[in-house]
Design an enzyme around this catalytic site. Structure first.
Site, PDB file in Angstrom:
ATOM      1  N   GLU A  90       0.833  -1.269   0.151  1.00  0.00           N
ATOM      2  CA  GLU A  90       0.182   0.331  -0.237  1.00  0.00           C
ATOM      3  C   GLU A  90       0.539   1.218  -0.403  1.00  0.00           C
ATOM      4  O   GLU A  90       0.608   2.730   0.139  1.00  0.00           O
ATOM      5  CB  GLU A  90      -0.547  -0.445   0.699  1.00  0.00           C
ATOM      6  CG  GLU A  90      -1.946  -0.891   1.255  1.00  0.00           C
ATOM      7  CD  GLU A  90      -3.149  -1.205   2.460  1.00  0.00           C
ATOM      8  OE1 GLU A  90      -2.387  -0.410   3.264  1.00  0.00           O
ATOM      9  OE2 GLU A  90      -4.185  -2.011   2.457  1.00  0.00           O
ATOM     10  N   GLU A 132       6.943 -21.974   8.588  1.00  0.00           N
ATOM     11  CA  GLU A 132       7.073 -21.553   8.987  1.00  0.00           C
ATOM     12  C   GLU A 132       8.170 -21.657  10.214  1.00  0.00           C
ATOM     13  O   GLU A 132       8.750 -20.925  11.031  1.00  0.00           O
ATOM     14  CB  GLU A 132       6.178 -20.780  10.038  1.00  0.00           C
ATOM     15  CG  GLU A 132       5.804 -21.840  10.744  1.00  0.00           C
ATOM     16  CD  GLU A 132       3.985 -21.104  11.665  1.00  0.00           C
ATOM     17  OE1 GLU A 132       4.210 -20.943  12.847  1.00  0.00           O
ATOM     18  OE2 GLU A 132       3.000 -20.248  11.530  1.00  0.00           O
TER      19      GLU A 132
END
Length: 308
Positions: free
Chosen positions: A87, A118
């Site tokens: 963004e 992960e």
């Protein structure tokens, strides 16, 4: 009670007493419960105000001197980092490489769960090497439970390269400690409505923190004038209309005049404002803004007095 991974003691894994009858609640009761619990995210941000402010100042200083900002995470934490990074270019007209998101499993993990990845600390370290992190950069590790090996590996590798390291976690320091990070941000929102589902309050608080961090950094870099996004990238109709509104709100121009000025400035709002307020042409205005690192207020103060 600890789970099989020994993480049951973590705040993010504990059972919330307010939602023990969740499966028996009406829809309205569920909405009210979430609303009540989500209030804790605001309190968590308030409690972390000082390390958040330090993170803004240190990151802005790093970027001002040629550094970059990286968010690193897995699962929801990784997706939130990628979202915030994505963004920045349209909002602040930054190059894509200035703020980047790194997620365990790469781009495919944005739309499909890859939680097993992960657990590989070496992959986190490899990601840091792949992006050629240096001492000028800032690396923000995001892990709700504070234990994600991928994030630990990336932060350790970044620290070895001299980068500024920041941790965002939702567990107390006495539960998970990372002594190597420069700034430790803890967002303590308490147990989740759905036990262990950190995409809920933990995810919300993390998004709030990232909003504050990236926006605060861009403010410090001069990409905001007052509270207007004067570096907005005019790439579609909505953003073109926003650019026109900014020009009209901050000047005495009507819609047609603002549109003409915007085109004369190659659709750069900051440049258009500088040209209007100083009377300088585009080339001279660009030079002055460049000399002041794009800070509109400082550039105008240097060009005319008093500032508008």
């Amino acid at each position: 009670m600890k789970d099989g991974n020994g993480r049951g003691h973590l705040l993010t894994e504990q059972v919330n007493p307010n939602s023990q009858n969740l499966d028996q609640m009406t829809a309205l009761e569920i909405v009210d419960l979430f609303n009540q619990e989500d209030a804790q995210t605001i309190a968590a941000i308030r409690a972390a105000r000082e390390p958040l402010a330090e993170a803004i100042d240190r990151t802005a200083e790093a970027l001002r001197h040629g550094g970059r900002l990286f968010y690193v995470g897995a699962g929801t934490s990784g997706r939130l980092g990628v979202l915030d990074a994505a963004e920045c270019p349209p909002t602040f007209c930054t190059p894509p490489e200035l703020v980047q998101g790194i997620i365990a499993g790469g781009a495919s993990a944005l739309v499909r769960s890859s939680e097993a990845l992960e657990d590989r600390a070496e992959d986190g370290a490899e990601a840091i090497a792949h992006h050629h992190i240096t001492s000028r950069d800032v690396v923000v590790g995001i892990t709700a439970g504070g234990t994600t090996p991928y994030v630990h590996g990336s932060l350790h590798a970044a620290q070895q390269r001299g980068a500024t390291t920041i941790l965002i976690a939702c567990v107390p320091i006495n539960q998970v400690t990372l002594e190597t990070v420069d700034i430790d941000i803890r967002l303590l929102v308490g147990p989740e409505v759905l036990a262990g589902s950190t995409r809920l309050k933990a995810g919300t608080a993390t998004k709030l923190a990232l909003n504050i961090l990236s926006t605060g950094v861009m403010v410090k870099l001069g990409k905001v004038y007052g509270n207007r996004m004067v570096d907005v990238s005019v790439t579609n109709t909505k953003l073109y209309d926003r650019a026109l509104r900014i020009l009209q709100d901050l000047t005495d121009l009507d819609s047609e005049q603002a549109a003409t000025l915007l085109e004369q400035s190659d659709r750069q709002v900051k440049l258009a404002l500088f040209m209007h307020w100083t009377g300088l042409d585009a080339a001279a205005s660009r030079q002055c803004l460049t000399e002041h690192q794009g800070n509109l207020r400082q550039a105008i103060q240097a060009a005319i007095s008093p500032i508008r």
